[in-house]
Write a protein that holds these residues in place. Sequence first.
Motif, PDB file in Angstrom:
ATOM      1  N   GLU A 177       0.834  -1.213   0.000  1.00  0.00           N
ATOM      2  CA  GLU A 177       0.000   0.000   0.000  1.00  0.00           C
ATOM      3  C   GLU A 177       0.870   1.265   0.000  1.00  0.00           C
ATOM      4  OE1 GLU A 177      -1.805   0.688   3.748  1.00  0.00           O
ATOM      5  OE2 GLU A 177      -3.194   2.202   2.993  1.00  0.00           O
ATOM      6  N   LEU A 178       1.935   1.242   0.813  1.00  0.00           N
ATOM      7  CA  LEU A 178       2.800   2.433   0.889  1.00  0.00           C
ATOM      8  C   LEU A 178       3.464   2.719  -0.458  1.00  0.00           C
ATOM      9  CD1 LEU A 178       4.475   2.034   4.398  1.00  0.00           C
ATOM     10  CD2 LEU A 178       2.758   3.706   3.703  1.00  0.00           C
ATOM     11  N   VAL A 179       3.879   1.663  -1.143  1.00  0.00           N
ATOM     12  CA  VAL A 179       4.518   1.893  -2.448  1.00  0.00           C
ATOM     13  C   VAL A 179       3.462   2.388  -3.452  1.00  0.00           C
ATOM     14  CG1 VAL A 179       5.914   0.888  -4.298  1.00  0.00           C
ATOM     15  CG2 VAL A 179       6.277   0.145  -1.940  1.00  0.00           C
ATOM     16  N   LEU A 180       2.261   1.786  -3.412  1.00  0.00           N
ATOM     17  CA  LEU A 180       1.192   2.250  -4.311  1.00  0.00           C
ATOM     18  C   LEU A 180       0.890   3.727  -4.071  1.00  0.00           C
ATOM     19  CD1 LEU A 180      -1.240  -0.806  -4.245  1.00  0.00           C
ATOM     20  CD2 LEU A 180      -0.287   0.258  -6.310  1.00  0.00           C
ATOM     21  N   ARG A 181       0.953   4.125  -2.821  1.00  0.00           N
ATOM     22  CA  ARG A 181       0.638   5.520  -2.483  1.00  0.00           C
ATOM     23  C   ARG A 181       1.728   6.477  -2.994  1.00  0.00           C
ATOM     24  NH1 ARG A 181       0.125   9.274   2.001  1.00  0.00           N
ATOM     25  NH2 ARG A 181      -2.069   9.874   2.130  1.00  0.00           N
ATOM     26  N   SER A 182       2.966   5.988  -3.014  1.00  0.00           N
ATOM     27  CA  SER A 182       4.083   6.865  -3.398  1.00  0.00           C
ATOM     28  C   SER A 182       4.332   6.928  -4.894  1.00  0.00           C
ATOM     29  CB  SER A 182       5.368   6.385  -2.721  1.00  0.00           C
ATOM     30  OG  SER A 182       5.247   6.503  -1.331  1.00  0.00           O
TER      31      SER A 182
END
Length: 398
Positions: free
Chosen positions: A257-262
């Motif tokens: 999720e964090l990578v998708l957000r960034s």
Amino acid sequence: MSDSDDPITPLSTQLIHHDYEPPAGFGSMQPGVFKASTVIFPDVATLRARDWRSRAGYTYGLHGTPTTFTLEQRLATLEGGTYCSLAPSGLGAIATVNIALLKQGDELLLPDNVYGPSREMARSLLAQWGIAHKLYDPMDLRSYEAAFSERTRLVWIEAPGSITMEFPDLRALVRIARQRGTLVAFDNTWGGGVALRAFDLGEGLGVDLCMQALTKYPSGGGDVLMGSVVTRDRALNEKLLMAHMRLGTGVGANDAELVLRSLPSIELRYRAQDRSARRVANWLKTQPPVTHVLHPALPGAPGHEHWAAHCTDAAGLFSIILDPTLPSARVDAFCDGLKRFKLGYSWAGPVSLAVPYDLKILRGGAARHDGHLVRFSIGLEAVDDLIADLDQALRLLR
Ligand SMILES: Cc1ncc(COP(=O)(O)O)c(C=O)c1O
């Protein structure tokens, strides 16, 4: 224990098997975060028929969820490839490639400025499994060509090399490997999928596999460890998938999720950090006792012409060489004197970082410079603040 002492009542059953179904069709900007080890099948026939390798359905959390499939597709787009496999770190992604593609008796080639732990993996684990490796000088095509043998199955390329930042002639390295029928894996962590198109290097040449430490620019926060391997080749992807399944390496949904957000801001962050880094690097060029600034986008840096031929941008990462006559203790005092720059490994996050390296320990005989090296990762702070910080710390050296 009597039945009346049972801590679990039908309330638990209702909470586990609740019959509320939220309405379908929820729309939001961010993809959903799906968490599962177990995936539920509607019936036995479906369970038996499901192939874990197929992206048309789900089998087990390790083999993919809507969250990881979505991330994989976006990363394949970032790199200009078709298929993507995730790993729990950049080094894990390197290991997946090596394990998927090499067997006992094979040999792999690594640049002499390769990411240190990758070299250590070859020196220890791969050697233990009967897989040999040779180091080549990526700036000397003759040394590279001479390193190939009948047993060479895989070549790793890094551009620029770790820490000393030499940028090789990527097209020439790939062309030579192609002529030898050897697969090329490219560590594209520095490029981040922004600075260069590794599958399309021009003249019909491109790498076979693009690996990235998502730990750096794709996540961008300094708070995630993850890696990816992207390819355009279906058969290669199958081999990666098999290695991934057999190793049992997965990534957590919250990290995905964090990578998708960034990812949507990667170009902005990459280019902002590039711009700041070039300003800081150019300033450092004029500051004694700095003798060299190793940044591939700066004219005169090792391989600058190859950077210019392959890249549009550069990462916010570079190294300086300090006067070799300085005692190491004073270089340590310079690093300790930095206030905005923190001391720490990794790079590409919002906080600027510095790490001193001993070139002799790092490269031994292959060291191209005499002197002390300090590597900087430029974050998202205001450039004037970073320069002021370096200025006050450099005064300790004068
Ligand atoms: C060029 C390069 N490749 C791979 C890695 C490994 O990434 P990770 O720290 O996610 O294992 C790094 C980490 O610093 C790196 O700099």
